[in-house]
Enzyme design. Structure first.
Site, mmCIF file in Angstrom:
data_model
loop_
_atom_site.group_PDB
_atom_site.id
_atom_site.type_symbol
_atom_site.label_atom_id
_atom_site.label_comp_id
_atom_site.label_asym_id
_atom_site.label_seq_id
_atom_site.Cartn_x
_atom_site.Cartn_y
_atom_site.Cartn_z
ATOM 1 N N ARG A 122 -11.124 -0.766 9.545
ATOM 2 C CA ARG A 122 -10.116 -0.411 10.354
ATOM 3 C C ARG A 122 -10.502 0.160 11.942
ATOM 4 N NH1 ARG A 122 -9.820 3.621 4.791
ATOM 5 N NH2 ARG A 122 -11.915 2.229 4.549
ATOM 6 N N PHE A 178 -14.323 -0.113 16.497
ATOM 7 C CA PHE A 178 -14.333 -0.317 17.550
ATOM 8 C C PHE A 178 -16.101 0.324 18.367
ATOM 9 C CE2 PHE A 178 -10.123 1.790 19.127
ATOM 10 C CZ PHE A 178 -9.717 0.203 19.047
ATOM 11 N N GLN A 188 -0.323 4.342 20.730
ATOM 12 C CA GLN A 188 -0.030 5.453 18.828
ATOM 13 C C GLN A 188 -1.218 6.429 19.410
ATOM 14 O OE1 GLN A 188 -1.440 1.941 19.843
ATOM 15 N NE2 GLN A 188 -2.300 1.279 18.208
ATOM 16 N N TYR A 209 1.076 -0.941 0.385
ATOM 17 C CA TYR A 209 0.043 0.084 0.121
ATOM 18 C C TYR A 209 0.990 0.825 0.631
ATOM 19 C CZ TYR A 209 -3.845 2.942 1.420
ATOM 20 O OH TYR A 209 -4.748 4.723 1.747
HETATM 21 P P1 NAD Z 1 -12.854 1.321 0.238
HETATM 22 O O1 NAD Z 1 -11.761 0.915 0.948
HETATM 23 O O2 NAD Z 1 -13.864 1.777 0.906
HETATM 24 O O3 NAD Z 1 -12.940 2.001 -1.322
HETATM 25 C C1 NAD Z 1 -12.283 1.488 -1.570
HETATM 26 C C2 NAD Z 1 -12.925 2.296 -3.254
HETATM 27 O O4 NAD Z 1 -11.930 0.915 -4.633
HETATM 28 C C3 NAD Z 1 -13.374 0.453 -3.443
HETATM 29 O O5 NAD Z 1 -15.108 0.869 -3.920
HETATM 30 C C4 NAD Z 1 -13.430 -1.410 -3.876
HETATM 31 O O6 NAD Z 1 -14.176 -2.157 -4.096
HETATM 32 C C5 NAD Z 1 -12.567 0.046 -4.671
HETATM 33 N N1 NAD Z 1 -11.119 -0.520 -5.397
HETATM 34 C C6 NAD Z 1 -10.433 -1.178 -5.260
HETATM 35 N N2 NAD Z 1 -9.447 -1.831 -6.324
HETATM 36 C C7 NAD Z 1 -9.681 -2.005 -7.522
HETATM 37 C C8 NAD Z 1 -9.348 -1.837 -8.212
HETATM 38 N N3 NAD Z 1 -8.283 -2.477 -8.785
HETATM 39 N N4 NAD Z 1 -10.479 -0.897 -9.426
HETATM 40 C C9 NAD Z 1 -11.390 -0.612 -9.211
HETATM 41 N N5 NAD Z 1 -11.848 -0.514 -8.100
HETATM 42 C C10 NAD Z 1 -11.478 -0.861 -7.092
HETATM 43 O O7 NAD Z 1 -11.623 2.391 0.675
HETATM 44 P P2 NAD Z 1 -11.584 4.670 1.220
HETATM 45 O O8 NAD Z 1 -12.055 4.649 2.416
HETATM 46 O O9 NAD Z 1 -13.150 4.680 0.395
HETATM 47 O O10 NAD Z 1 -10.608 5.009 0.506
HETATM 48 C C11 NAD Z 1 -10.761 4.970 -0.568
HETATM 49 C C12 NAD Z 1 -8.731 5.882 -1.589
HETATM 50 O O11 NAD Z 1 -8.937 7.092 -0.591
HETATM 51 C C13 NAD Z 1 -7.889 4.936 -1.435
HETATM 52 O O12 NAD Z 1 -7.128 5.328 -2.709
HETATM 53 C C14 NAD Z 1 -7.374 5.209 -0.062
HETATM 54 O O13 NAD Z 1 -6.105 4.938 -0.304
HETATM 55 C C15 NAD Z 1 -7.314 6.575 -0.014
HETATM 56 N N6 NAD Z 1 -7.390 7.050 1.139
HETATM 57 C C16 NAD Z 1 -8.306 6.966 2.150
HETATM 58 C C17 NAD Z 1 -7.673 7.235 3.210
HETATM 59 C C18 NAD Z 1 -9.478 7.039 4.911
HETATM 60 O O14 NAD Z 1 -8.951 7.144 5.784
HETATM 61 N N7 NAD Z 1 -9.948 6.664 4.272
HETATM 62 C C19 NAD Z 1 -6.729 7.536 4.344
HETATM 63 C C20 NAD Z 1 -6.077 8.113 3.109
HETATM 64 C C21 NAD Z 1 -6.417 7.323 2.146
HETATM 65 N N1 UDP Z 2 -6.338 -0.613 15.488
HETATM 66 C C1 UDP Z 2 -6.868 -1.161 16.848
HETATM 67 N N2 UDP Z 2 -7.166 -2.212 16.817
HETATM 68 C C2 UDP Z 2 -8.837 -1.886 15.917
HETATM 69 C C3 UDP Z 2 -7.771 -1.503 14.307
HETATM 70 C C4 UDP Z 2 -7.138 -1.198 14.599
HETATM 71 O O1 UDP Z 2 -5.983 -0.732 17.903
HETATM 72 O O2 UDP Z 2 -8.938 -2.716 15.473
HETATM 73 C C5 UDP Z 2 -4.732 -0.050 15.285
HETATM 74 C C6 UDP Z 2 -3.929 0.118 14.552
HETATM 75 O O3 UDP Z 2 -2.909 -1.174 15.002
HETATM 76 C C7 UDP Z 2 -3.516 1.699 14.256
HETATM 77 C C8 UDP Z 2 -4.057 2.313 14.556
HETATM 78 O O4 UDP Z 2 -5.549 1.470 15.199
HETATM 79 O O5 UDP Z 2 -2.392 1.711 15.500
HETATM 80 C C9 UDP Z 2 -5.088 2.464 13.038
HETATM 81 O O6 UDP Z 2 -5.521 1.335 12.339
HETATM 82 P P1 UDP Z 2 -6.623 1.749 11.006
HETATM 83 O O7 UDP Z 2 -6.242 0.164 10.788
HETATM 84 O O8 UDP Z 2 -7.570 2.013 11.408
HETATM 85 O O9 UDP Z 2 -5.519 2.640 10.120
HETATM 86 P P2 UDP Z 2 -3.947 2.703 9.686
HETATM 87 O O10 UDP Z 2 -3.296 1.964 10.739
HETATM 88 O O11 UDP Z 2 -3.836 2.406 8.206
HETATM 89 O O12 UDP Z 2 -3.664 4.064 10.591
#
Ligand code: NAD
Ligand code: UDP
Length: 311
Positions: free
Chosen positions: A184, A189, A207, A143
């Site tokens: 996530r 939670f 963290q 990722y």
């Molecule tokens: P999500 O998993 O809910 O959405 C991702 C979407 O992409 C899904 O609908 C999935 O089916 C689709 N997808 C995955 N692989 C694909 C492929 N090969 N072709 C077509 N569609 C595909 O996640 P999200 O939280 O909505 O994240 C959306 C975007 O934002 C992602 O690129 C993610 O990296 C970025 N992002 C999200 C967060 C966050 O906290 N939500 C943080 C940083 C970056």
């Molecule tokens: N985490 C946790 N319990 C859970 C899921 C995640 O303690 O059930 C922790 C995880 O280890 C991380 C933080 O929460 O330190 C955020 O995790 P998340 O998967 O939401 O996002 P990311 O690690 O990509 O920031």
């Protein structure tokens, strides 16, 4: 404008499609439904300005578009680590396919990049000029490095072919339409607290993360897309850190849950801290988050209460 939203059936993508429809655009949602669902796009599925294409971004595609938001990529560690090779291909091949599409049609492209490009940061807050501290061979690398390579591809297409680019580095975002099995921390939670199950803290819970409510994030992405003379990368997130232990307590109080807390092993390379420096977003986009965590969490709790009642 005809705007393509890849990953449009996911958590953030579905909110973005809806916001763009409200602004009068024609929206083409492209998704392979790896983590996305038709439930997310139900509220606007029949809007005449909405189209759905089932497609995988790792395969090339051609269609006339004026703008592209590339959100396709699983974002939750458990889902992106399930098929790491596909995750890497999605970020790298997928982004290159969409850059070629943008180049062919003269479309502006916005990339949903991530705070994960900073890895396990040794400075806080993280500003855009920080190059990060990323393990290239760990379980999060598919990722993190995939998103970093995608940023490289975007800036090379910009320099070499003049493609009109925007790069948003999104920090942890939560809210309605997260999947119950998303994995996530916020959704885990809340669902655990509502079911009366133990809240699973990984490691000792010290963290930190900084959580942004989805409405604020979508406003930031659209502001970046609509602003001229800026490429990014630009951080979009909420600069209010909280430990996972404090988050668990907040959610227990909000849900009036009697759930206990259980401590599980910390996954490898789990970042110890994360907090965005949002100075650039506030100066260049006049954007800053407005939704307080208690308000955002309350809305998300209501959403999951309804979801749990319907399954
Ligand atoms: P999500 O998993 O809910 O959405 C991702 C979407 O992409 C899904 O609908 C999935 O089916 C689709 N997808 C995955 N692989 C694909 C492929 N090969 N072709 C077509 N569609 C595909 O996640 P999200 O939280 O909505 O994240 C959306 C975007 O934002 C992602 O690129 C993610 O990296 C970025 N992002 C999200 C967060 C966050 O906290 N939500 C943080 C940083 C970056
Ligand atoms: N985490 C946790 N319990 C859970 C899921 C995640 O303690 O059930 C922790 C995880 O280890 C991380 C933080 O929460 O330190 C955020 O995790 P998340 O998967 O939401 O996002 P990311 O690690 O990509 O920031």
């Amino acid at each position: 404008m005809r705007i393509l939203v890849t990953g449009g059936a996911g958590f953030l993508g579905s909110h973005l499609c809806q916001a763009l429809l409200t602004r009068g655009h024609h929206v083409i949602c492209l998704d392979n439904f790896y983590t996305g669902s038709t439930h997310n796009i139900e509220p606007f599925r029949n809007d005449p300005n909405f189209e759905l294409i089932e497609h995988d971004v790792t395969m090339p595609i051609d269609l006339p578009v004026d703008g592209i938001f590339n959100l396709a990529c699983p974002a939750s560690p458990i889902h992106y680590q399930r098929h790491p090779v596909q995750t890497l291909k999605t970020s790298v091949f997928g982004t290159i396919n969409l850059l070629e599409l943008a180049h062919r049609h003269g479309a502006r492209i916005l990339q949903a990049s991530t705070s994960e490009v900073y890895g396990d940061p040794d400075i806080s807050p993280q500003g855009e000029s920080y190059w990060g501290n990323v393990n290239p061979v760990g379980i999060r690398s598919c990722y993190d490095e995939g998103k970093r390579a995608a940023e490289t591809a975007i800036f090379d297409f910009h320099r070499q072919y003049g493609v009109d680019i925007r790069v948003a580095r999104i920090f942890n975002t939560y809210g309605t339409r997260m999947a119950i099995n998303d994995g996530r921390v916020v959704s885990n939670f809340i669902v655990q607290a509502l079911k009366g199950e133990p809240l699973t803290i990984y490691g000792d819970g010290s963290q930190t993360r900084s959580f942004c409510y989805v409405d604020d994030l979508i406003r930031g992405l659209i502001a970046l897309f609509e602003t001229d003379d800026i490429t990014g990368p630009i951080n979009i997130g909420n600069p209010q850190p909280i430990t996972m232990l404090e988050l668990a307590e907040e959610i227990r109080v909000l849900t009036k849950s009697t759930s206990k807390i259980t401590f599980l092993p910390l996954p490898s390379d789990d970042p110890k801290q994360r907090m965005p420096d949002t100075t650039l977003a506030s100066e260049k986009l006049q954007w800053s988050p407005m939704v307080e965590r208690t308000e955002g969490l309350s809305k998300t709790v209501e959403y999951f209460k309804n979801m749990l009642q319907t399954i």
